[in-house]
Write an enzyme that holds these catalytic residues in place. Sequence first.
Site, short mmCIF file in Angstrom:
data_model
loop_
_atom_site.label_atom_id
_atom_site.label_comp_id
_atom_site.label_asym_id
_atom_site.label_seq_id
_atom_site.Cartn_x
_atom_site.Cartn_y
_atom_site.Cartn_z
N CYS A 49 -10.53 -3.26 2.75
CA CYS A 49 -9.41 -2.07 2.52
C CYS A 49 -9.83 -0.75 2.74
O CYS A 49 -9.10 0.03 3.44
CB CYS A 49 -8.88 -2.24 1.07
SG CYS A 49 -7.52 -0.99 0.65
N CYS A 54 -6.48 -1.26 4.74
CA CYS A 54 -5.39 -0.41 4.16
C CYS A 54 -5.43 1.17 4.33
O CYS A 54 -4.41 1.38 4.52
CB CYS A 54 -5.30 -1.04 2.69
SG CYS A 54 -5.69 -2.55 1.94
N LYS A 57 -5.59 2.30 8.11
CA LYS A 57 -4.20 1.83 8.77
C LYS A 57 -3.15 2.66 8.18
O LYS A 57 -2.46 3.29 9.00
CB LYS A 57 -3.82 0.51 7.99
CG LYS A 57 -2.32 -0.28 8.47
CD LYS A 57 -1.27 0.10 7.48
CE LYS A 57 -1.78 -0.28 5.92
NZ LYS A 57 -1.66 -1.77 6.10
N TYR A 184 1.41 -9.06 8.55
CA TYR A 184 1.15 -7.74 8.21
C TYR A 184 0.54 -7.00 9.38
O TYR A 184 1.20 -5.76 9.71
CB TYR A 184 0.51 -7.56 6.92
CG TYR A 184 0.99 -7.91 5.74
CD1 TYR A 184 1.40 -7.06 4.80
CD2 TYR A 184 1.03 -9.27 5.17
CE1 TYR A 184 1.91 -7.21 3.70
CE2 TYR A 184 1.45 -9.73 3.90
CZ TYR A 184 1.87 -8.74 3.00
OH TYR A 184 2.30 -9.06 1.85
N GLU A 188 2.45 -3.93 11.57
CA GLU A 188 1.90 -2.42 11.34
C GLU A 188 1.38 -1.74 12.60
O GLU A 188 1.85 -0.83 12.90
CB GLU A 188 1.02 -2.56 10.06
CG GLU A 188 1.78 -2.87 8.83
CD GLU A 188 1.13 -3.01 7.48
OE1 GLU A 188 1.22 -3.07 6.50
OE2 GLU A 188 -0.32 -3.26 7.64
N HIS A 450 21.32 11.06 -6.70
CA HIS A 450 22.27 11.52 -5.60
C HIS A 450 21.80 12.90 -4.97
O HIS A 450 21.46 13.72 -5.59
CB HIS A 450 23.63 11.48 -6.11
CG HIS A 450 24.76 12.08 -4.79
ND1 HIS A 450 24.92 10.65 -3.91
CD2 HIS A 450 25.42 12.76 -4.52
CE1 HIS A 450 25.73 11.22 -3.10
NE2 HIS A 450 25.82 12.50 -3.11
N GLU A 455 20.29 4.80 -4.39
CA GLU A 455 21.26 4.73 -5.59
C GLU A 455 22.18 3.55 -4.98
O GLU A 455 22.93 3.08 -5.97
CB GLU A 455 22.00 6.04 -5.67
CG GLU A 455 22.79 6.55 -4.24
CD GLU A 455 23.56 7.63 -4.34
OE1 GLU A 455 24.54 8.01 -5.13
OE2 GLU A 455 23.20 8.63 -3.52
#
Length: 470
Positions: A49, A54, A57, A184, A188, A450, A455
């Site tokens: 990782c 991770c 990346k 993944y 990516e 908003h 939303e």
Amino acid sequence: MSKEGESPEFDVDLFVIGGGSGGIRAARVAAGHGARVMLAEESRLGGTCVIRGCVPKKLFVYASRFADALDEAANFGWKISLPRFDWPSLVAAKDREIARLEGLYAQGQSEAGVEVVHSRAMLEDAHTVRLADGRSLRADIILIATGAKPELPPFEGIELGITSDAAFDLKEFPRRLVIGGAGYIAMEFAGLFDALGSDVTVVCRGSNVLRGFDEDMRQAITASYTNRGIKVLLGDSIKRLASGKVGGGGQRPAAIDVVTEQGARLTADQVLLAFGRTPNTIGLGLERAGVKTDEKGAIIVDASSRTSVPNIFAVGDVSNQFKLTPVAIREGHAFADSVFGDKPWRVDYANVPTSVFSSPEIGTVGLTELEARAGYAVVDVYKARVRPLAAGVTGNCETALLKLVVDGESDRILGTHLFAEDASEMIQALSIALASGATRAGFMSTMAVHPTFSEELLAMQTPTIRYDRR
């Protein structure tokens, strides 16, 4: 563990093999509970990782997103001269950050009282670990946290390709990139290299990318990538790689000729092999200790991460359950608390959130639509496609897709799936809601913020479709 005053039967209370996320967390927590802990890592602390997964990346993803931002800036009044991307500068910046994080991991282990040895370790029996320098140590408890490594199916010329491990350290930026695989890592890297300027082709064996994800998310990212100019070859796979012509009068590395099973012929500067990852168990001496593995080489564990040998445990990708860093960390923590802290608990694998750091991102938690339909009598599906507010100025028509999968009888939300900017940040909060038993009525009673596209999760009044098999 030996009692104070007794001659210890073991050199350490806990020996951890592997200094990735799960092993580091387990070692630190166990030491905090008073255990004598040694951790062996043959490479760099931080594991996949931090060192080659991770973290680098995500840094590359950040770099890639400036491309769209710079393109759109002029529409918002910014006057920008022609920008130029410099690959070596990005690699150097990544290296500095990884070195910093590695130092923090080493400092954390030292402060916790964990002895770290930079060595390969393997089992001699259920309580004995041998290091590469020939030393043998006896441990009361052993934890295996060696993670996973790239899976490489055999085909001709495979040695010409690279895995994601090498992609972060390329000397030259690949102007033409072919990617084998569509999980993944593949998706990516396809997105980030395309944004940085590569001509990218993805070769996907299946009928669509990201197997296991919700079908609407899979279709959304394939359409988005195609619109961006990324070529996605579905139902195909790499058959052969061969050295091509040397470019630039011999100044650049030779190109790679790619032939697929369906007869496509491609030329690439690099071929990224992203066919998934396999548990890193070869050469650990598992058979000598009696630790059982499955047909894929993954260590078989129970709900407490215990292997077939009572004093040996395994956490993270090496057990091939959820190949996600937060899961490995949670497993390591639960193991240490349970075995050394007299605070037994188990990891709950329900509603594990995850994200694909594409552009836009995918964020998902809970059941897919197909999984829900297989397990529930009545399923309501809510969908909203939302054009971002900025598109009114930039003209960018990339729309967000928000989806809720709901139990039509209890109104409980079973799954949430997002294809949107910052979906990874949103899905973390939404996973808390799912874990707390959130309902559609609960969502509807929440005040909206908003203007945001999130939303719209509160504005989907009626199901897009209902499945009822009562």
